[in-house]
Design an enzyme around this catalytic site. Sequence first.
Site, PDB file in Angstrom:
ATOM      1  N   LYS A  85      10.907  11.410   1.924  1.00  0.00           N
ATOM      2  CA  LYS A  85      11.396  10.090   2.468  1.00  0.00           C
ATOM      3  C   LYS A  85      12.997   9.898   2.192  1.00  0.00           C
ATOM      4  O   LYS A  85      13.226  10.123   1.035  1.00  0.00           O
ATOM      5  CB  LYS A  85      10.752   8.852   1.717  1.00  0.00           C
ATOM      6  CG  LYS A  85       9.285   8.472   1.921  1.00  0.00           C
ATOM      7  CD  LYS A  85       8.753   7.446   1.268  1.00  0.00           C
ATOM      8  CE  LYS A  85       8.990   6.188   1.693  1.00  0.00           C
ATOM      9  NZ  LYS A  85       8.292   5.125   0.920  1.00  0.00           N
TER      10      LYS A  85
HETATM   11  O1  G3P Z   1       7.111   2.093   0.838  1.00  0.00           O
HETATM   12  C1  G3P Z   1       8.339   1.216   1.119  1.00  0.00           C
HETATM   13  C2  G3P Z   1       7.916   0.096   1.685  1.00  0.00           C
HETATM   14  O2  G3P Z   1       6.661  -0.244   1.815  1.00  0.00           O
HETATM   15  C3  G3P Z   1       8.746  -1.308   0.935  1.00  0.00           C
HETATM   16  O3  G3P Z   1       7.752  -2.320   1.047  1.00  0.00           O
HETATM   17  O4  G3P Z   1       6.949  -4.344  -0.120  1.00  0.00           O
HETATM   18  O5  G3P Z   1       8.979  -3.339  -0.983  1.00  0.00           O
HETATM   19  O6  G3P Z   1       9.082  -4.434   1.472  1.00  0.00           O
HETATM   20  P1  G3P Z   1       8.192  -3.501   0.316  1.00  0.00           P
END
Ligand code: G3P
Length: 226
Positions: A85
Amino acid sequence: MKILIDSADIKAIEKLYECFPVCGVTTNPSLLSKENKDPYEVLKRIRAFIGEDELHVESLCKRAEDIVDEALAITRILGDDTYVKIPVTAEGVKAIKRLRELGIKTTATAIFTLGQAYISALAGASYVAPYVNRIEMQGEDGTQTALNIQEALRASELECKVLAASFKRIDQVEMLIIKNIDAITLSPAMLSSLLDNDGTKAAIKDFDKAFKTLKRENMSITLDRH
Ligand code: G3P
């Protein structure tokens, strides 16, 4: 549509794999830091458990050359089914281009716009990951952004897929299911809540109650075990 688990919690991953039709795991630095253990030991345990399923692991480097070196280390340790990533900065896109040449799969992440997604796809990313809820927090339409990206990619010759991430509500997920988005990654809580419904619980309770009124002597077999 593929569903992945957005977590570095091996116990949660093991439990969800038993029940849900998932096909991989996505991690990020904040999920790994929550585990409070050596990140590579955590990632190796996840890899050992999921076998050849997709594992997405984020680079922490900022310069393209460093990202490339880190990506080579990540795939050496965690295998070819690992997607590196890479956040969509200019250096990140430069690394995606180079990694494509080296045959390393990448997921362009922290995507907020169609432009970022398209550039990453052209550079050779295997996936682009729009952050649905974080886009909403900026006052834009997160699900529509993800759908626009998918439409643009499907209309192109590019092989890049959408891996939508950052969900906080079921309606955000369901809007993308309706349009058959390529892939989504969900936290354990969001994934579990897809099955959680008060109506379902009430229906099961009603049926159990009704069935209990049936006399045992009228049954040739009994299937209830509780
Ligand atoms: O894996 C990255 C993404 O899922 C970020 O999620 O919940 O931190 O906005 P969040």
